[in-house]
Design a protein around this motif. Structure first.
Motif, PDB file in Angstrom:
ATOM      1  N   ILE A 228      -7.365 -21.599 -55.546  1.00 18.69           N
ATOM      2  CA  ILE A 228      -7.142 -20.158 -55.426  1.00 18.69           C
ATOM      3  C   ILE A 228      -7.454 -19.688 -54.008  1.00 18.69           C
ATOM      4  CG2 ILE A 228      -7.841 -17.881 -56.249  1.00 18.69           C
ATOM      5  CD1 ILE A 228      -6.133 -19.561 -58.190  1.00 18.69           C
ATOM      6  N   PHE A 229      -8.531 -20.215 -53.423  1.00 14.43           N
ATOM      7  CA  PHE A 229      -8.856 -19.844 -52.054  1.00 14.43           C
ATOM      8  C   PHE A 229      -7.790 -20.352 -51.091  1.00 14.43           C
ATOM      9  CE2 PHE A 229     -12.991 -18.710 -53.642  1.00 14.43           C
ATOM     10  CZ  PHE A 229     -13.386 -17.707 -52.778  1.00 14.43           C
ATOM     11  N   GLY A 230      -7.193 -21.498 -51.413  1.00 13.36           N
ATOM     12  CA  GLY A 230      -6.094 -22.003 -50.604  1.00 13.36           C
ATOM     13  C   GLY A 230      -4.912 -21.056 -50.641  1.00 13.36           C
ATOM     14  N   ILE A 231      -4.590 -20.558 -51.835  1.00  6.47           N
ATOM     15  CA  ILE A 231      -3.501 -19.601 -51.977  1.00  6.47           C
ATOM     16  C   ILE A 231      -3.819 -18.297 -51.228  1.00  6.47           C
ATOM     17  CG2 ILE A 231      -2.313 -18.115 -53.624  1.00  6.47           C
ATOM     18  CD1 ILE A 231      -1.260 -20.899 -53.645  1.00  6.47           C
ATOM     19  N   CYS A 232      -5.085 -17.857 -51.315  1.00  6.83           N
ATOM     20  CA  CYS A 232      -5.495 -16.641 -50.594  1.00  6.83           C
ATOM     21  C   CYS A 232      -5.321 -16.824 -49.088  1.00  6.83           C
ATOM     22  CB  CYS A 232      -6.947 -16.302 -50.917  1.00  6.83           C
ATOM     23  SG  CYS A 232      -7.224 -15.720 -52.604  1.00  6.83           S
ATOM     24  N   ALA A 233      -5.700 -17.985 -48.569  1.00  2.91           N
ATOM     25  CA  ALA A 233      -5.539 -18.255 -47.139  1.00  2.91           C
ATOM     26  C   ALA A 233      -4.058 -18.244 -46.766  1.00  2.91           C
ATOM     27  CB  ALA A 233      -6.171 -19.603 -46.783  1.00  2.91           C
ATOM     28  N   MET A 234      -3.214 -18.817 -47.631  1.00  2.00           N
ATOM     29  CA  MET A 234      -1.772 -18.791 -47.371  1.00  2.00           C
ATOM     30  C   MET A 234      -1.248 -17.363 -47.350  1.00  2.00           C
ATOM     31  SD  MET A 234      -0.347 -21.914 -49.732  1.00  2.00           S
ATOM     32  CE  MET A 234      -1.164 -23.513 -49.755  1.00  2.00           C
ATOM     33  N   GLY A 235      -1.700 -16.555 -48.322  1.00  2.00           N
ATOM     34  CA  GLY A 235      -1.267 -15.157 -48.380  1.00  2.00           C
ATOM     35  C   GLY A 235      -1.672 -14.379 -47.146  1.00  2.00           C
ATOM     36  N   MET A 236      -2.920 -14.592 -46.684  1.00  2.00           N
ATOM     37  CA  MET A 236      -3.390 -13.929 -45.467  1.00  2.00           C
ATOM     38  C   MET A 236      -2.563 -14.370 -44.263  1.00  2.00           C
ATOM     39  SD  MET A 236      -7.519 -14.160 -46.051  1.00  2.00           S
ATOM     40  CE  MET A 236      -7.894 -13.544 -44.407  1.00  2.00           C
ATOM     41  N   GLY A 237      -2.228 -15.652 -44.243  1.00  2.00           N
ATOM     42  CA  GLY A 237      -1.411 -16.167 -43.147  1.00  2.00           C
ATOM     43  C   GLY A 237      -0.032 -15.539 -43.127  1.00  2.00           C
ATOM     44  N   ILE A 238       0.597 -15.462 -44.309  1.00  2.00           N
ATOM     45  CA  ILE A 238       1.937 -14.876 -44.406  1.00  2.00           C
ATOM     46  C   ILE A 238       1.927 -13.414 -43.984  1.00  2.00           C
ATOM     47  CG2 ILE A 238       3.771 -14.219 -46.030  1.00  2.00           C
ATOM     48  CD1 ILE A 238       3.042 -16.796 -47.591  1.00  2.00           C
ATOM     49  N   MET A 239       0.899 -12.669 -44.426  1.00  2.00           N
ATOM     50  CA  MET A 239       0.791 -11.259 -44.053  1.00  2.00           C
ATOM     51  C   MET A 239       0.646 -11.090 -42.537  1.00  2.00           C
ATOM     52  SD  MET A 239       1.113  -9.136 -46.552  1.00  2.00           S
ATOM     53  CE  MET A 239       0.318  -7.664 -45.908  1.00  2.00           C
ATOM     54  N   ALA A 240      -0.069 -12.016 -41.900  1.00  2.00           N
ATOM     55  CA  ALA A 240      -0.260 -11.937 -40.449  1.00  2.00           C
ATOM     56  C   ALA A 240       1.008 -12.343 -39.697  1.00  2.00           C
ATOM     57  CB  ALA A 240      -1.429 -12.826 -40.031  1.00  2.00           C
ATOM     58  N   ILE A 241       1.785 -13.252 -40.280  1.00  9.36           N
ATOM     59  CA  ILE A 241       3.001 -13.728 -39.628  1.00  9.36           C
ATOM     60  C   ILE A 241       4.117 -12.685 -39.696  1.00  9.36           C
ATOM     61  CG2 ILE A 241       4.853 -15.451 -39.734  1.00  9.36           C
ATOM     62  CD1 ILE A 241       2.727 -17.429 -40.800  1.00  9.36           C
ATOM     63  N   ALA A 242       4.193 -11.971 -40.810  1.00 13.22           N
ATOM     64  CA  ALA A 242       5.320 -11.070 -41.070  1.00 13.22           C
ATOM     65  C   ALA A 242       5.615 -10.065 -39.946  1.00 13.22           C
ATOM     66  CB  ALA A 242       5.098 -10.340 -42.397  1.00 13.22           C
ATOM     67  N   PRO A 243       4.601  -9.426 -39.333  1.00 15.16           N
ATOM     68  CA  PRO A 243       4.918  -8.422 -38.283  1.00 15.16           C
ATOM     69  C   PRO A 243       5.265  -9.030 -36.923  1.00 15.16           C
ATOM     70  CG  PRO A 243       2.771  -8.019 -39.341  1.00 15.16           C
ATOM     71  CD  PRO A 243       3.175  -9.409 -39.662  1.00 15.16           C
ATOM     72  N   MET A 244       5.364 -10.359 -36.835  1.00 12.03           N
ATOM     73  CA  MET A 244       5.591 -11.047 -35.564  1.00 12.03           C
ATOM     74  C   MET A 244       6.745 -10.423 -34.788  1.00 12.03           C
ATOM     75  SD  MET A 244       6.196 -15.160 -35.057  1.00 12.03           S
ATOM     76  CE  MET A 244       7.309 -15.177 -36.465  1.00 12.03           C
ATOM     77  N   LYS A 245       6.562 -10.219 -33.491  1.00 19.39           N
ATOM     78  CA  LYS A 245       7.550  -9.543 -32.650  1.00 19.39           C
ATOM     79  C   LYS A 245       8.448 -10.512 -31.891  1.00 19.39           C
ATOM     80  CE  LYS A 245       6.165  -5.322 -33.517  1.00 19.39           C
ATOM     81  NZ  LYS A 245       7.032  -4.357 -34.237  1.00 19.39           N
ATOM     82  N   ASN A 246       7.875 -11.603 -31.410  1.00 20.64           N
ATOM     83  CA  ASN A 246       8.629 -12.526 -30.549  1.00 20.64           C
ATOM     84  C   ASN A 246       8.485 -13.956 -31.068  1.00 20.64           C
ATOM     85  OD1 ASN A 246       9.325 -10.578 -28.154  1.00 20.64           O
ATOM     86  ND2 ASN A 246       7.134 -10.294 -28.528  1.00 20.64           N
ATOM     87  N   MET A 247       9.319 -14.288 -32.029  1.00 18.94           N
ATOM     88  CA  MET A 247       9.208 -15.593 -32.674  1.00 18.94           C
ATOM     89  C   MET A 247       9.327 -16.768 -31.701  1.00 18.94           C
ATOM     90  SD  MET A 247      11.442 -17.248 -35.795  1.00 18.94           S
ATOM     91  CE  MET A 247      10.952 -15.983 -36.974  1.00 18.94           C
ATOM     92  N   PRO A 248      10.258 -16.784 -30.754  1.00 18.37           N
ATOM     93  CA  PRO A 248      10.340 -17.935 -29.841  1.00 18.37           C
ATOM     94  C   PRO A 248       9.035 -18.190 -29.092  1.00 18.37           C
ATOM     95  CG  PRO A 248      12.317 -16.596 -29.659  1.00 18.37           C
ATOM     96  CD  PRO A 248      11.342 -15.817 -30.505  1.00 18.37           C
ATOM     97  N   ALA A 249       8.372 -17.120 -28.649  1.00 14.92           N
ATOM     98  CA  ALA A 249       7.122 -17.283 -27.906  1.00 14.92           C
ATOM     99  C   ALA A 249       6.033 -17.881 -28.798  1.00 14.92           C
ATOM    100  CB  ALA A 249       6.661 -15.940 -27.345  1.00 14.92           C
ATOM    101  N   VAL A 250       5.942 -17.398 -30.044  1.00 14.11           N
ATOM    102  CA  VAL A 250       4.923 -17.894 -30.978  1.00 14.11           C
ATOM    103  C   VAL A 250       5.185 -19.343 -31.336  1.00 14.11           C
ATOM    104  CG1 VAL A 250       3.886 -17.591 -33.248  1.00 14.11           C
ATOM    105  CG2 VAL A 250       4.505 -15.580 -31.887  1.00 14.11           C
ATOM    106  N   ILE A 251       6.449 -19.674 -31.644  1.00 15.65           N
ATOM    107  CA  ILE A 251       6.796 -21.040 -32.019  1.00 15.65           C
ATOM    108  C   ILE A 251       6.540 -22.005 -30.872  1.00 15.65           C
ATOM    109  CG2 ILE A 251       8.691 -22.568 -32.721  1.00 15.65           C
ATOM    110  CD1 ILE A 251       7.686 -20.666 -34.906  1.00 15.65           C
TER     111      ILE A 251
END
Length: 243
Positions: A36-59
């Motif tokens: 469950i904590f693994g899923i929570c960490a994934m959810g937090m990660g997805i929420m942080a990724i979603a507003p990303m502005k410049n995908m090429p720079a991050v990747i």
């Protein structure tokens, strides 16, 4: 500074409580709760990724940063650091008593160190607290860290509480440096920085759930590269492509 102290105390208390009461919990309970904590960490990660502005720079930061980490064997350095953290408590408790072999012990402890010391949320929270005095991000993180540390300590023992020491050093250093770092950033740089941390949190979730053992420690240099890469992308590359 208050947020840094609260978050550090949360990890310390969580580690102590989990180690003290962990033996009362069944292995099945701890295993399923860790999922469950693994899923929570994934959810937090997805929420942080979603507003990303410049995908090429991050990747690009993730790829190059991980390559740098692998070249300099940063993961191995984290493994050695994890074993050093274990040393002060080996006279009281051994990994065999915890039902873990050394490989599993080190892997789980490295995961805990990354979560508590180098997460995007923690770094961003420390920078924000140092620049604006807003401790709300770190205090929110402390609530999750309290329970996360307790779950890790159920498997790893009292050594988890010692992670509070490097955590305090990292967050305090960022808090002090914030007055120099924050003025150099833009909104896009902060958003992409959090997105990069989100990728690490997503990888951490996979690792906690034992789905895939991503080299999280080797990915950490990406957190240093992502802001400069975002600046280069928005300042030079995008205008050139638009012309």
């Amino acid at each position: 500074m208050v947020g840094v102290i609260i978050d550090t105390i949360a990890v310390l208390l969580g580690g102590l409580l989990g180690a003290w009461g962990g033996h009362h919990l069944s292995e099945d309970f701890k295993r399923n709760l860790n999922l469950i904590f693994g899923i929570c960490a994934m959810g937090m990660g997805i929420m942080a990724i979603a507003p990303m502005k410049n995908m090429p720079a991050v990747i690009f930061a993730l790829i190059l940063g991980t390559a740098i980490g692998l070249i300099f064997h940063l993961g191995q350095l984290f493994d050695k650091g994890a074993l050093l953290l274990q040393t002060p408590v080996t006279k009281f408790i051994h990994t065999e008593k915890l039902g873990l072999n050394e490989y599993d012990f080190v892997n789980q402890l490295v995961t805990a160190i990354v979560i508590f010391c180098t997460s995007g949320t923690g770094i961003y929270g420390a920078l924000t607290a140092g620049m604006t005095g807003d401790n709300s991000i770190l205090i929110s993180k402390a609530i999750l860290d309290l329970f996360t540390a307790a779950i890790f300590a159920c498997n790893l023992g009292y050594v988890v509480s010692l992670v509070a020491l490097p955590q305090f050093i990292v967050l305090f250093a960022l808090f002090i440096l914030a007055q120099f770092i924050f003025p150099l950033t833009s909104g896009d740089m902060i958003t992409d920085f959090k997105a990069c941390g989100g990728f690490l949190m997503l990888a951490t979730g996979f690792r906690m759930a034992k789905i895939k053992m991503f080299p999280i420690a080797d990915m950490i240099p990406a957190m240093v590269l992502v802001m400069p890469f975002t600046w280069l992308w928005t300042t030079f590359i995008l205008p050139a492509l638009a012309s």
